[in-house]
Scaffold this motif. Structure first.
Motif, PDB file in Angstrom:
ATOM      1  N   ILE A  27       0.871  -1.172   0.000  1.00  0.00           N
ATOM      2  CA  ILE A  27       0.000   0.000   0.000  1.00  0.00           C
ATOM      3  C   ILE A  27       0.910   1.223   0.000  1.00  0.00           C
ATOM      4  CG2 ILE A  27      -1.780   1.259   1.270  1.00  0.00           C
ATOM      5  CD1 ILE A  27      -2.340  -1.465   2.758  1.00  0.00           C
ATOM      6  N   THR A  28       0.793   2.064  -1.006  1.00  0.00           N
ATOM      7  CA  THR A  28       1.605   3.282  -1.046  1.00  0.00           C
ATOM      8  C   THR A  28       0.946   4.305  -1.964  1.00  0.00           C
ATOM      9  OG1 THR A  28       3.802   4.205  -1.492  1.00  0.00           O
ATOM     10  CG2 THR A  28       3.085   2.430  -2.934  1.00  0.00           C
ATOM     11  N   ASP A  29       1.164   5.567  -1.636  1.00  0.00           N
ATOM     12  CA  ASP A  29       0.716   6.612  -2.564  1.00  0.00           C
ATOM     13  C   ASP A  29       1.927   7.277  -3.230  1.00  0.00           C
ATOM     14  OD1 ASP A  29       1.695   8.094  -0.434  1.00  0.00           O
ATOM     15  OD2 ASP A  29      -0.212   9.042   0.044  1.00  0.00           O
ATOM     16  N   VAL A  30       3.128   6.728  -2.978  1.00  0.00           N
ATOM     17  CA  VAL A  30       4.337   7.240  -3.622  1.00  0.00           C
ATOM     18  C   VAL A  30       4.334   6.878  -5.106  1.00  0.00           C
ATOM     19  CG1 VAL A  30       6.865   7.152  -3.642  1.00  0.00           C
ATOM     20  CG2 VAL A  30       5.626   7.112  -1.463  1.00  0.00           C
ATOM     21  N   PHE A  31       3.862   5.661  -5.428  1.00  0.00           N
ATOM     22  CA  PHE A  31       3.757   5.194  -6.812  1.00  0.00           C
ATOM     23  C   PHE A  31       2.343   4.697  -7.033  1.00  0.00           C
ATOM     24  CE2 PHE A  31       8.094   4.143  -5.339  1.00  0.00           C
ATOM     25  CZ  PHE A  31       8.821   4.953  -6.182  1.00  0.00           C
ATOM     26  N   ASN A  32       1.818   4.887  -8.252  1.00  0.00           N
ATOM     27  CA  ASN A  32       0.509   4.307  -8.528  1.00  0.00           C
ATOM     28  C   ASN A  32       0.689   2.809  -8.783  1.00  0.00           C
ATOM     29  OD1 ASN A  32       0.950   3.802 -11.360  1.00  0.00           O
ATOM     30  ND2 ASN A  32       0.533   5.970 -11.768  1.00  0.00           N
ATOM     31  N   ASP A  33      -0.400   2.066  -8.775  1.00  0.00           N
ATOM     32  CA  ASP A  33      -0.338   0.610  -8.886  1.00  0.00           C
ATOM     33  C   ASP A  33       0.415   0.134 -10.124  1.00  0.00           C
ATOM     34  OD1 ASP A  33      -1.591   0.217  -6.484  1.00  0.00           O
ATOM     35  OD2 ASP A  33      -3.582  -0.109  -7.341  1.00  0.00           O
ATOM     36  N   ASP A  34       0.268   0.833 -11.229  1.00  0.00           N
ATOM     37  CA  ASP A  34       0.946   0.428 -12.463  1.00  0.00           C
ATOM     38  C   ASP A  34       2.458   0.653 -12.409  1.00  0.00           C
ATOM     39  OD1 ASP A  34      -1.471  -0.306 -13.585  1.00  0.00           O
ATOM     40  OD2 ASP A  34      -1.805   1.654 -14.503  1.00  0.00           O
ATOM     41  N   ASP A  35       2.916   1.536 -11.545  1.00  0.00           N
ATOM     42  CA  ASP A  35       4.335   1.876 -11.476  1.00  0.00           C
ATOM     43  C   ASP A  35       5.089   1.197 -10.330  1.00  0.00           C
ATOM     44  OD1 ASP A  35       4.127   3.558 -13.658  1.00  0.00           O
ATOM     45  OD2 ASP A  35       3.655   5.316 -12.433  1.00  0.00           O
ATOM     46  N   LYS A  36       4.423   0.390  -9.501  1.00  0.00           N
ATOM     47  CA  LYS A  36       5.089  -0.230  -8.351  1.00  0.00           C
ATOM     48  C   LYS A  36       5.981  -1.411  -8.724  1.00  0.00           C
ATOM     49  CE  LYS A  36       1.398  -0.886  -5.787  1.00  0.00           C
ATOM     50  NZ  LYS A  36       0.532  -1.227  -4.656  1.00  0.00           N
ATOM     51  N   GLU A  37       5.690  -2.057  -9.833  1.00  0.00           N
ATOM     52  CA  GLU A  37       6.455  -3.238 -10.216  1.00  0.00           C
ATOM     53  C   GLU A  37       7.934  -2.888 -10.393  1.00  0.00           C
ATOM     54  OE1 GLU A  37       6.665  -6.646 -13.666  1.00  0.00           O
ATOM     55  OE2 GLU A  37       4.790  -5.569 -13.382  1.00  0.00           O
ATOM     56  N   GLY A  38       8.798  -3.672  -9.742  1.00  0.00           N
ATOM     57  CA  GLY A  38      10.237  -3.449  -9.828  1.00  0.00           C
ATOM     58  C   GLY A  38      10.758  -2.385  -8.877  1.00  0.00           C
ATOM     59  N   LYS A  39       9.881  -1.685  -8.189  1.00  0.00           N
ATOM     60  CA  LYS A  39      10.297  -0.653  -7.235  1.00  0.00           C
ATOM     61  C   LYS A  39      10.546  -1.300  -5.872  1.00  0.00           C
ATOM     62  CE  LYS A  39       9.497   3.127  -9.840  1.00  0.00           C
ATOM     63  NZ  LYS A  39       9.029   2.647 -11.085  1.00  0.00           N
ATOM     64  N   LEU A  40      11.435  -0.660  -5.083  1.00  0.00           N
ATOM     65  CA  LEU A  40      11.821  -1.176  -3.773  1.00  0.00           C
ATOM     66  C   LEU A  40      11.649  -0.097  -2.721  1.00  0.00           C
ATOM     67  CD1 LEU A  40      15.169  -2.882  -4.858  1.00  0.00           C
ATOM     68  CD2 LEU A  40      12.934  -3.980  -4.578  1.00  0.00           C
ATOM     69  N   GLY A  41      11.366  -0.524  -1.496  1.00  0.00           N
ATOM     70  CA  GLY A  41      11.253   0.383  -0.361  1.00  0.00           C
ATOM     71  C   GLY A  41      12.038  -0.153   0.819  1.00  0.00           C
ATOM     72  N   CYS A  42      12.799   0.711   1.480  1.00  0.00           N
ATOM     73  CA  CYS A  42      13.649   0.286   2.598  1.00  0.00           C
ATOM     74  C   CYS A  42      12.853   0.250   3.908  1.00  0.00           C
ATOM     75  CB  CYS A  42      14.862   1.205   2.730  1.00  0.00           C
ATOM     76  SG  CYS A  42      14.492   2.882   3.290  1.00  0.00           S
ATOM     77  N   TYR A  43      13.498  -0.341   4.906  1.00  0.00           N
ATOM     78  CA  TYR A  43      12.860  -0.470   6.214  1.00  0.00           C
ATOM     79  C   TYR A  43      12.539   0.894   6.820  1.00  0.00           C
ATOM     80  CZ  TYR A  43      11.931  -2.091  10.935  1.00  0.00           C
ATOM     81  OH  TYR A  43      11.341  -2.333  12.146  1.00  0.00           O
TER      82      TYR A  43
END
Length: 183
Positions: A27-43
């Protein structure tokens, strides 16, 4: 932890190198659902709430909208459950399961996930060495058959089974509970 990348990576949110999670199913509003693939988020970004995880719990499905009772097994959400508890669980990574994990509850709160146990862990964590009794006390009655179903013919000690058993501990009273699934 589900979605944890094996090596340190560059966080797609803060650009720091750290241990990261794949954002595909977060769940994030940083990227839309289509753009989350391949993206990473740290702890650190997870703890700040820049992305969160949904969880299936005994109180219902916890997602960006809060708790929704969508299954017949869902129990009533206690009035004493603080919003901070929902936020904390959403900022807790999912644990790895065969099927869909179920986050257990006790004392009107979410329990702490402790990991997976094999039969030997029930024997070693039992006060009197009776692993089966500990298993029975931790497992919902309708699933207690797993122990005997897994016991080899003419054996009294269970050494292995085909399932994965997920253990939780109540942070208030120390009660252990668990559930299991398999492929």
């Amino acid at each position: 932890m589900s979605s944890l990348v094996n090596e340190t990576s560059i966080c797609s949110i803060c650009k720091k190198t750290d241990h990261c999670f794949e954002l595909d199913y977060t769940i994030t509003d940083v990227f839309n659902d289509d753009d989350k693939e391949g993206k990473l988020g740290c702890y650190a970004c997870l703890r700040e709430g820049r992305f969160e995880f949904w969880h299936d719990t005994e109180f219902g499905l916890l997602d960006e909208n809060g708790l929704d009772n969508i299954y017949k097994r869902d129990i009533a959400v206690p009035a004493s459950l603080a919003i901070e508890k929902l936020t904390e669980l959403k900022r807790t990574p999912q644990f790895i399961t065969w099927q869909q994990g179920l986050w257990l509850t006790h004392c009107d709160d979410f329990m702490v996930y402790k990991g997976t146990w094999e039969p030997k862990d029930f024997y070693s964590n039992s006060k009197d060495g009776d692993g089966k009794a500990l298993f029975m006390s931790m497992t919902d009655e309708d699933m207690n058959h797993l122990w005997d179903d897994s016991l080899p013919e003419n054996k009294n000690i269970l050494e292995e089974w085909y399932s994965t058993y997920y253990v939780f501990e109540c942070s208030h009273c120390g009660k252990l509970r668990g559930n299991w699934d398999c492929d």
